[in-house]
Design an enzyme around this catalytic site. Structure first.
Site, PDB file in Angstrom:
ATOM      1  N   HIS A 417      61.044 -36.395  -9.331  1.00 24.54           N
ATOM      2  CA  HIS A 417      60.296 -37.640  -8.816  1.00 24.54           C
ATOM      3  C   HIS A 417      59.979 -37.624  -7.524  1.00 24.54           C
ATOM      4  O   HIS A 417      58.917 -37.546  -6.835  1.00 24.54           O
ATOM      5  CB  HIS A 417      60.854 -38.802  -9.427  1.00 24.54           C
ATOM      6  N   CYS A 748      54.078  -1.549  13.094  1.00 24.94           N
ATOM      7  CA  CYS A 748      54.684  -2.976  12.659  1.00 24.94           C
ATOM      8  C   CYS A 748      55.268  -3.313  14.137  1.00 24.94           C
ATOM      9  O   CYS A 748      56.304  -2.683  14.790  1.00 24.94           O
ATOM     10  CB  CYS A 748      55.589  -2.823  11.764  1.00 24.94           C
TER      11      CYS A 748
END
Length: 791
Positions: A417, A748
């Protein structure tokens, strides 16, 4: 069928006005999806007309309207108004025809189930519920294990009354719904014996990022209310949807063991259900098998395809038959309505001490003061704008959740919830921390960080952080591929909307260090591990696995699968382990398997480990994980990359060991790259190109070894520069020579994002791809686009 009662098989999704969202959806599935393998327990619904008839028969409409008017005029409090109306309803009398129809339908239920006084779930279904723009999550009541006509009728009245709980009244007012225009249907459904089985919730997308190619499943022992309410920390599974119809594949990309502290079971002596503590064995094993995980995921896909939108579903497994049932399905109401074009990117900077860890919800960062409330009866003392800290939440807490800046709970998973409502309210939340209410106190200054991946962190004090909005639609297209550098699998789906060309560098070390935590040889040679504390922790981590090496293989495969799934079918280049010896030694049980080196940076690392008798057992586990990832999970977009390969002869030895472990370059489309970070990779580029499909330039190590500079030495930082002519020569040379030999070359590193001129150089040299961290992606794309256009 009558005006008062309709069986599920006679209902369709268009009957919301008659039986509410929940019951119309159950009817839709029973009447249209049974032949597609969706099992829904039998049941019937009382109609909205039956509710109105009950209200009219007891002359309640005027009295309820007057009570709501008094509330609007502030003559009475919300609590007083709700209590008055609920008492009016529960004290009301059933109209005779409605009473007879409910009893008759319940008798038919007995005939269908072959039982006397069938155990049923009695669920509220409001006519303004489960709509695309309003979830009404948990607003009305559900009663489980209801047996006998008298108990059923009492539960139906309590469902009617729950239309006027404090939370339901305030939610309708906030959403602009007329109290008297909303009616309530009651669903009466055969109970699934999940009290001796298991149950949970699933979504047909990732609830955090909105990534729509996965099914997220939460599972716990016993009845499902504990998962929905967040009273337990459930198991969590994630499945890649596009591969579910491929024979022989098991596309599970996450399988995380939850604490599952309690379970809800049938009770006796006047109570219908009760919570009991789970056993140590239950806490230590998964609720669902691999086959069941995939079966549920297929059901989710079937339901989503039928409804044509992302779905939020509840499921239950019968402990007697082992059969899986869907007991509720509704449209997902948060990510499906999120503005697809915008991504809020948060970047955390300097922080205080880390106090707590849990599951992150929302992706944002908030700093503020703690307001610790353990019981709903104390919510009146909540301070607007504070960080709500509590054990768990239920719908009674929604009014103060709306006033919080962030939420931290002890219990709950991603479908609890607290998590669902936080998403709907746009609040960051960290759920399932285990001890927030014990470690935090009122007025304490903390920072709630949900921007660092799947795990959320609570830091002491106010951290430094930045926030910016990114619109993927404004990112230019480029001929040069721009890819991501990725380490944390949990963060991968945050960036799924970005137009990346794949992952140029997936760092295996992150998964080993953060998820596995154990030295591979401490698993393959566990009997030799001398450190007793390490042995104990390894036993704990590997519980539930057939062998200790299996723990390494599965955990690594799952971690990398999260990254591969987000980018499929684009390539994901996985660098095999590149720890230095001192880093390996820091893993659990690792110290006794590693030598002490004076300079680990240029020591026994990368390729030299893989064929060595002293580590090849560890490399074999890495290979098993890649094989599982590509062949059993289906992610054939994964490319292997070998780091720190000093010579062609070393490359041959590594490729031979890979072959021995079932990974042969070229078979099943397997590509193998090499990191270009040693000068010999450039000097002998043609020889390396015979053995590898591509090169990935690791600019840090290449700069270090070209210039003879320790990259971590502050006194030499002025010498360490990727723009040095010698380093640029190396980069240009390997690109030209590799291309001539038919091999691809990527880069990279951060230099192209920090330095537009560096991006221009790489484009001018003819680089195939540039790989950067996701937060730098937009800037690099712009720099590359400018370079390609000659700006």
């Amino acid at each position: 069928m009558s005006d008062n009662v309709i069986w599920f098989e006679d209902l369709k999704r268009g009957d919301v006005a008659s039986v509410g969202g929940k019951n119309s959806s159950l009817g839709e599935m029973v009447s249209t999806l049974a032949d597609k393998g969706i099992a829904v327990p039998t049941g019937f619904a009382t109609t909205a007309d039956a509710y109105r008839a009950f209200i009219a028969a007891n002359d309640l409409e005027t009295r309820i309207a007057e009570t709501m008017k008094s509330l609007d005029a502030h003559d009475i409090t919300l609590a007083e108004a709700g209590k008055r109306v609920r008492e009016m309803i529960t004290e009301g009398r059933w109209p005779q025809d409605l009473l007879d129809d409910i009893k008759s339908a319940y008798a038919e239920m007995d005939r269908r189930t072959g039982r006397t006084d069938s155990s049923v779930a009695v669920r509220s279904s409001a006519t303004a519920e489960d709509l695309p723009d309003a979830s009404f999550a948990g607003q009305q009541e559900t009663f489980l294990n209801v047996e006998g006509p008298r108990a059923l009728l009492a539960a139906c009245k309590r469902c009617y009354a729950s239309l006027f709980t404090d939370r339901a009244i305030s939610y309708r007012e906030a959403k602009g719904f007329d109290h008297m225009a909303v009616a309530l249907s009651v669903g009466v459904q055969q109970m699934v014996r999940s009290d001796i089985g298991g149950s949970g919730v699933m979504f047909s997308l990732d609830t955090e990022s909105g990534f729509d190619k996965v099914v997220l499943i939460n599972a716990a022992w016993g009845l499902g209310e504990n998962v929905v309410q967040g009273a337990v920390t459930p198991d969590e599974y994630m499945v890649y949807k596009p591969f579910l119809d491929r024979d022989g594949l098991s596309p599970i990309v996450e399988r995380a063991l939850g604490a599952k502290e309690i379970k809800m079971i049938y009770a006796s002596g006047g109570e219908a259900t009760k919570n009991v503590k789970t056993s140590k064995a239950e806490r230590g094993r998964f609720v669902l098998s691999e086959e069941e995980i995939c079966d549920l995921a297929r059901m989710a896909v079937t339901i989503e395809d039928h409804y044509g939108c992302p779905m939020d579903m509840e499921w239950a497994r019968d402990g007697e038959s082992g059969k899986l049932y869907i007991v509720q399905a509704r449209p997902e109401t948060v990510q499906s309505r999120a503005e697809a074009g915008k991504i809020m990117s948060y970047r955390i900077g300097k922080t205080g001490k880390r106090l707590l860890t849990g599951l992150s919800v929302g992706g944002a960062v908030v700093a503020g003061k703690v307001c610790l409330i353990e019981h709903a009866s104390d919510i009146d003392r909540f301070v607007d704008g504070a960080v709500l800290v509590t054990g768990t939440t239920d719908p009674d807490w929604v009014p103060i959740m709306k006033r919080a800046s962030a939420i931290v709970t002890d219990h709950g998973g991603r479908t609890s919830h607290a998590a669902i409502v936080s998403r709907e309210l746009g609040l960051p939340a960290i759920v399932g921390t285990g001890e927030a209410t014990h470690l935090l106190h009122d007025d304490q200054e903390i920072t709630v960080s949900c921007c660092e991946g799947e795990e959320g962190y609570v830091y002491e004090g106010t951290a430094e952080y930045e926030a910016e909005e990114i619109d993927p639609g404004e990112i230019p297209e480029t001929r040069t591929g721009v890819m991501f550098n990725m380490a944390n699998p949990a963060a991968a789906s945050r960036w799924w909307r970005m137009p990346a060309d794949g992952v140029g560098l997936a760092r295996m070390e992150f998964v080993v260090n953060n998820a596995i935590k154990v030295h591979p040889l401490a698993l393959t040679r566990f009997d030799e591990v001398e450190d007793e504390a390490a042995r104990e922790e390894i036993e704990r981590l590997t519980r539930g696995y057939e062998t200790k090496p299996d723990y390494f293989v599965e955990t690594l495969s799952l971690g990398l699968a999260r990254i591969a799934a987000v980018h499929y079918p684009n390539p994901v280049i996985v660098r095999m382990s590149d720890f230095k010896t001192n880093e390996y030694a820091a893993l659990l049980g690792g110290a006794q398997f590693e030598p002490k080196e004076e300079n680990p940076m240029i020591g026994w690392r990368g390729a030299s480990r893989y064929y060595s008798e002293a580590y090849r057992d560890g490399f074999a586990l890495e290979c098993r994980a890649i094989k599982d990832l590509r062949e059993r999970k289906g992610f054939d977009n994964v490319v292997m990359m070998i780091p720190f390969c000093r010579s062609p002869e070393e490359a041959d030895k590594v490729l031979q060991v890979m072959d021995e472990n079932g990974l042969k370059r070229g078979e099943n489309g397997l590509k193998v790259y090499v990191m270009c970070e040693v000068p010999t990779n450039v000097i002998l580029a043609e020889e390396f190109a015979k053995r590898f499909d591509g090169f990935s330039i690791g600019s840090n190590d290449l700069t270090q070894l070209t210039l003879g500079v320790d990259r971590d030495n502050e006194q030499l930082s002025h010498v360490f520069r990727e723009r040095d002519p010698a380093v640029q020569w190396m980069i240009r040379e390997v690109i030209q020579r590799a291309h001539a030999a038919g091999a691809k070359v990527g880069f990279c590193g951060q230099a192209p994002s920090n330095d537009p001129d560096f991006a221009r150089l790489l484009v001018d040299y003819g680089i195939d791809t540039i790989s950067v961290t996701p937060d730098a992606f937009r800037d690099v794309k712009r720099n590359v686009a400018d370079a390609e256009s000659g700006k």
